[in-house]
Design a protein around this motif. Sequence first.
Motif, PDB file in Angstrom:
ATOM      1  N   LYS A  87      47.624  -1.465  51.740  1.00 26.99           N
ATOM      2  CA  LYS A  87      46.628  -0.888  52.300  1.00 26.99           C
ATOM      3  C   LYS A  87      47.540   0.395  54.179  1.00 26.99           C
ATOM      4  O   LYS A  87      48.332  -0.064  54.471  1.00 26.99           O
ATOM      5  N   ILE A  88      46.910   1.636  53.194  1.00 29.72           N
ATOM      6  CA  ILE A  88      47.935   2.760  54.323  1.00 29.72           C
ATOM      7  C   ILE A  88      47.130   3.602  55.314  1.00 29.72           C
ATOM      8  O   ILE A  88      47.531   3.413  56.412  1.00 29.72           O
ATOM      9  N   ALA A  89      46.140   3.721  54.417  1.00 32.60           N
ATOM     10  CA  ALA A  89      44.464   4.582  55.411  1.00 32.60           C
ATOM     11  C   ALA A  89      43.507   4.096  54.941  1.00 32.60           C
ATOM     12  O   ALA A  89      43.029   4.105  53.868  1.00 32.60           O
ATOM     13  N   HIS A  90      42.532   4.172  55.844  1.00 33.79           N
ATOM     14  CA  HIS A  90      41.173   4.590  55.645  1.00 33.79           C
ATOM     15  C   HIS A  90      40.290   4.804  56.529  1.00 33.79           C
ATOM     16  O   HIS A  90      40.191   4.630  57.963  1.00 33.79           O
ATOM     17  N   VAL A  91      39.752   6.314  56.275  1.00 35.31           N
ATOM     18  CA  VAL A  91      38.983   6.815  57.227  1.00 35.31           C
ATOM     19  C   VAL A  91      37.717   7.084  56.362  1.00 35.31           C
ATOM     20  O   VAL A  91      37.234   7.389  55.236  1.00 35.31           O
ATOM     21  N   GLU A  92      36.491   7.440  57.549  1.00 35.73           N
ATOM     22  CA  GLU A  92      34.838   7.675  57.197  1.00 35.73           C
ATOM     23  C   GLU A  92      34.639   8.459  58.194  1.00 35.73           C
ATOM     24  O   GLU A  92      34.686   8.344  59.351  1.00 35.73           O
ATOM     25  N   LYS A  93      33.890   9.595  57.737  1.00 28.19           N
ATOM     26  CA  LYS A  93      33.705  10.288  59.050  1.00 28.19           C
ATOM     27  C   LYS A  93      32.442  11.172  57.565  1.00 28.19           C
ATOM     28  O   LYS A  93      32.480  11.437  56.577  1.00 28.19           O
ATOM     29  N   SER A  94      30.485  10.748  58.388  1.00 28.20           N
ATOM     30  CA  SER A  94      29.796  11.292  57.728  1.00 28.20           C
ATOM     31  C   SER A  94      29.461  11.264  56.332  1.00 28.20           C
ATOM     32  O   SER A  94      29.094  12.653  55.909  1.00 28.20           O
TER      33      SER A  94
ATOM     34  N   GLU B 170      40.612  -1.306  41.226  1.00 26.34           N
ATOM     35  CA  GLU B 170      40.861  -2.602  42.621  1.00 26.34           C
ATOM     36  C   GLU B 170      41.117  -1.729  43.369  1.00 26.34           C
ATOM     37  O   GLU B 170      39.785  -1.861  44.798  1.00 26.34           O
ATOM     38  N   ILE B 171      41.519  -0.012  43.585  1.00 28.15           N
ATOM     39  CA  ILE B 171      41.077  -0.221  44.908  1.00 28.15           C
ATOM     40  C   ILE B 171      40.329   1.342  44.714  1.00 28.15           C
ATOM     41  O   ILE B 171      39.605   1.504  46.037  1.00 28.15           O
ATOM     42  N   ILE B 172      39.698   1.141  44.215  1.00 27.09           N
ATOM     43  CA  ILE B 172      38.187   2.219  43.775  1.00 27.09           C
ATOM     44  C   ILE B 172      37.222   1.396  44.263  1.00 27.09           C
ATOM     45  O   ILE B 172      36.601   1.603  45.236  1.00 27.09           O
ATOM     46  N   ASP B 173      37.466   0.241  44.059  1.00 26.26           N
ATOM     47  CA  ASP B 173      36.101  -0.763  44.193  1.00 26.26           C
ATOM     48  C   ASP B 173      37.020  -1.228  46.425  1.00 26.26           C
ATOM     49  O   ASP B 173      35.721  -1.418  46.371  1.00 26.26           O
ATOM     50  N   ARG B 174      37.816  -1.613  46.393  1.00 23.28           N
ATOM     51  CA  ARG B 174      38.235  -1.155  48.304  1.00 23.28           C
ATOM     52  C   ARG B 174      37.368  -0.149  48.508  1.00 23.28           C
ATOM     53  O   ARG B 174      37.245  -0.145  49.512  1.00 23.28           O
ATOM     54  N   SER B 175      37.774   1.332  48.011  1.00 18.82           N
ATOM     55  CA  SER B 175      37.497   1.850  49.170  1.00 18.82           C
ATOM     56  C   SER B 175      35.687   2.160  49.460  1.00 18.82           C
ATOM     57  O   SER B 175      35.740   2.924  50.237  1.00 18.82           O
TER      58      SER B 175
ATOM     59  N   LYS C 145      59.981   0.506  43.749  1.00 25.83           N
ATOM     60  CA  LYS C 145      59.392   1.964  43.762  1.00 25.83           C
ATOM     61  C   LYS C 145      58.049   1.660  44.009  1.00 25.83           C
ATOM     62  O   LYS C 145      57.210   0.391  43.831  1.00 25.83           O
ATOM     63  N   ARG C 146      57.251   3.326  44.553  1.00 28.60           N
ATOM     64  CA  ARG C 146      56.023   3.472  44.814  1.00 28.60           C
ATOM     65  C   ARG C 146      54.671   3.990  43.892  1.00 28.60           C
ATOM     66  O   ARG C 146      55.857   5.488  43.809  1.00 28.60           O
ATOM     67  N   ILE C 147      53.963   3.861  43.994  1.00 30.15           N
ATOM     68  CA  ILE C 147      52.734   4.711  43.171  1.00 30.15           C
ATOM     69  C   ILE C 147      51.885   4.705  44.279  1.00 30.15           C
ATOM     70  O   ILE C 147      51.612   3.937  44.996  1.00 30.15           O
ATOM     71  N   LEU C 148      51.352   5.970  44.722  1.00 25.12           N
ATOM     72  CA  LEU C 148      50.171   6.095  45.608  1.00 25.12           C
ATOM     73  C   LEU C 148      48.745   6.773  45.082  1.00 25.12           C
ATOM     74  O   LEU C 148      48.564   6.970  44.144  1.00 25.12           O
ATOM     75  N   VAL C 149      48.066   6.439  45.500  1.00 25.34           N
ATOM     76  CA  VAL C 149      46.390   6.108  45.200  1.00 25.34           C
ATOM     77  C   VAL C 149      45.976   6.457  46.363  1.00 25.34           C
ATOM     78  O   VAL C 149      45.305   5.850  47.825  1.00 25.34           O
ATOM     79  N   LYS C 150      45.259   8.153  46.716  1.00 25.64           N
ATOM     80  CA  LYS C 150      44.021   7.664  46.794  1.00 25.64           C
ATOM     81  C   LYS C 150      42.688   8.360  46.607  1.00 25.64           C
ATOM     82  O   LYS C 150      42.830   9.176  45.808  1.00 25.64           O
ATOM     83  N   VAL C 151      41.762   7.563  46.935  1.00 28.00           N
ATOM     84  CA  VAL C 151      40.338   7.668  46.575  1.00 28.00           C
ATOM     85  C   VAL C 151      39.472   8.508  47.426  1.00 28.00           C
ATOM     86  O   VAL C 151      39.870   7.724  48.277  1.00 28.00           O
TER      87      VAL C 151
END
Lengths: 169, 169, 169
Positions: free
Chosen positions: A22-29, A57-62, A158-164
């Motif tokens: 997990k890299i970041a989780h931000v919520e606003k309005s 799984e990442i979409i679920d966690r988001s 290697k890494r894959i970035l997933v941003k939801v």
Amino acid sequence: MLNKTDWILDPSSCPGFLKAEKIAHVEKSGQVHHTEHLHLKIPKRYGLVHITPLVEEIIDRSGVHDGFCFVSAMHITAGIYVNDAESGLLEDISKWIENLAPFGENYKHHQSGEDNGDAHLKSFLTNHALTAPITNGRLDFGTWQRIFYAEYDGLRAKRILVKVAGLAP
Amino acid sequence: MLNKTDWILDPSSCPGFLKAEKIAHVEKSGQVHHTEHLHLKIPKRYGLVHITPLVEEIIDRSGVHDGFCFVSAMHITAGIYVNDAESGLLEDISKWIENLAPFGENYKHHQSGEDNGDAHLKSFLTNHALTAPITNGRLDFGTWQRIFYAEYDGLRAKRILVKVAGLAP
Amino acid sequence: MLNKTDWILDPSSCPGFLKAEKIAHVEKSGQVHHTEHLHLKIPKRYGLVHITPLVEEIIDRSGVHDGFCFVSAMHITAGIYVNDAESGLLEDISKWIENLAPFGENYKHHQSGEDNGDAHLKSFLTNHALTAPITNGRLDFGTWQRIFYAEYDGLRAKRILVKVAGLAP
């Protein structure tokens, strides 16, 4: 010599997957942005491996209900694409990529000490990243759409970035 | 005849960059959308030029802390891609593109008075646009990922659209 | 035999378009997400058809003033791309795609009972989806940018997903 046995072709899973970070989780309005990096080490030089379940799984966690999921290789010797998970097709795709961007040519890039000039060119054929739509908390995909990671220079971390990003329920 | 000297290959800057023009800046409930057009005139017909710093300046001006940066050629004879900034590789990429979508063929498009049929086809190989992730106010890129503008019909005024969208800090 | 007459090349409209289906519309704190599926059945096996007006109608219905429009084929035998709507160019593009990913080869995928291995490969050349920017309620496009749907396995019901996301006026 490079031949088809150098490719891992897996229509159902991602061999070499290590962990999700997990890299970041931000919520606003009511807007949610959730970012993870998938760590993997594909156990052959080349591979086409299925990663839809890891992305879901990442979409679920988001917690995102409606929005977009952006998936990107963080390397320039790999790709991300959407296509069918039929095993014969994976072999066709690997041969087609190898034919249009062959290994072992006399690439100028190799004068820098590398031997992966083909990997950089292969990444143009699949693109390195994609955006996928999320509706009602799930990938809004057609029946046969699946997300694949394409490795063109494996046997290393290697890494894959997933941003939801999108609206909470 | 077209040869490699017709390509500007610049791994560190964008020759022919003229100015950044602010198009729109909208904020609502902590969401920021910021749009600029980059104006440029590449001084040769073909070019692969590095534009990451120009994009990063726009991200800074946007004030977006977490979100996406969309970068698109506004022309159908140009491309935007992510790859390595190694100079030998730029030459490999230029030759690969030229080989798969060659200049000077007897394209039907030329019956309309144009001579740039190859440029339209080249744009499919690199794609014309990309999305890049922003986390903690910066491009969430791997070590070697760089953004390039690919010019396939230069010596004339062109524009790149950059739209940054996401959450304020 | 496959020849150019098997392609519908339409620079101004989408033959076989059936209807637009509203899937979801969500609003929260000035953010709007609006999703529709376009239903179509291209009356030939192959086609490059102009869909910008269909996309613009969805943008109008969404009410989004600044944001993005994501357009994606929901099938892995079709593509979405941006290029010029010049009729000679459409013929050049169709020939180029056919040459790089030819019909009728001895694809492994055909052992599964399919005959459309070429269609899967063709979709890599055009990509299957794109993102387009919206500024001041309209597509923020250059003069000649148009959105096309590429059909590589037609004569059957297909869908295109359009998701518009952004800020209300």
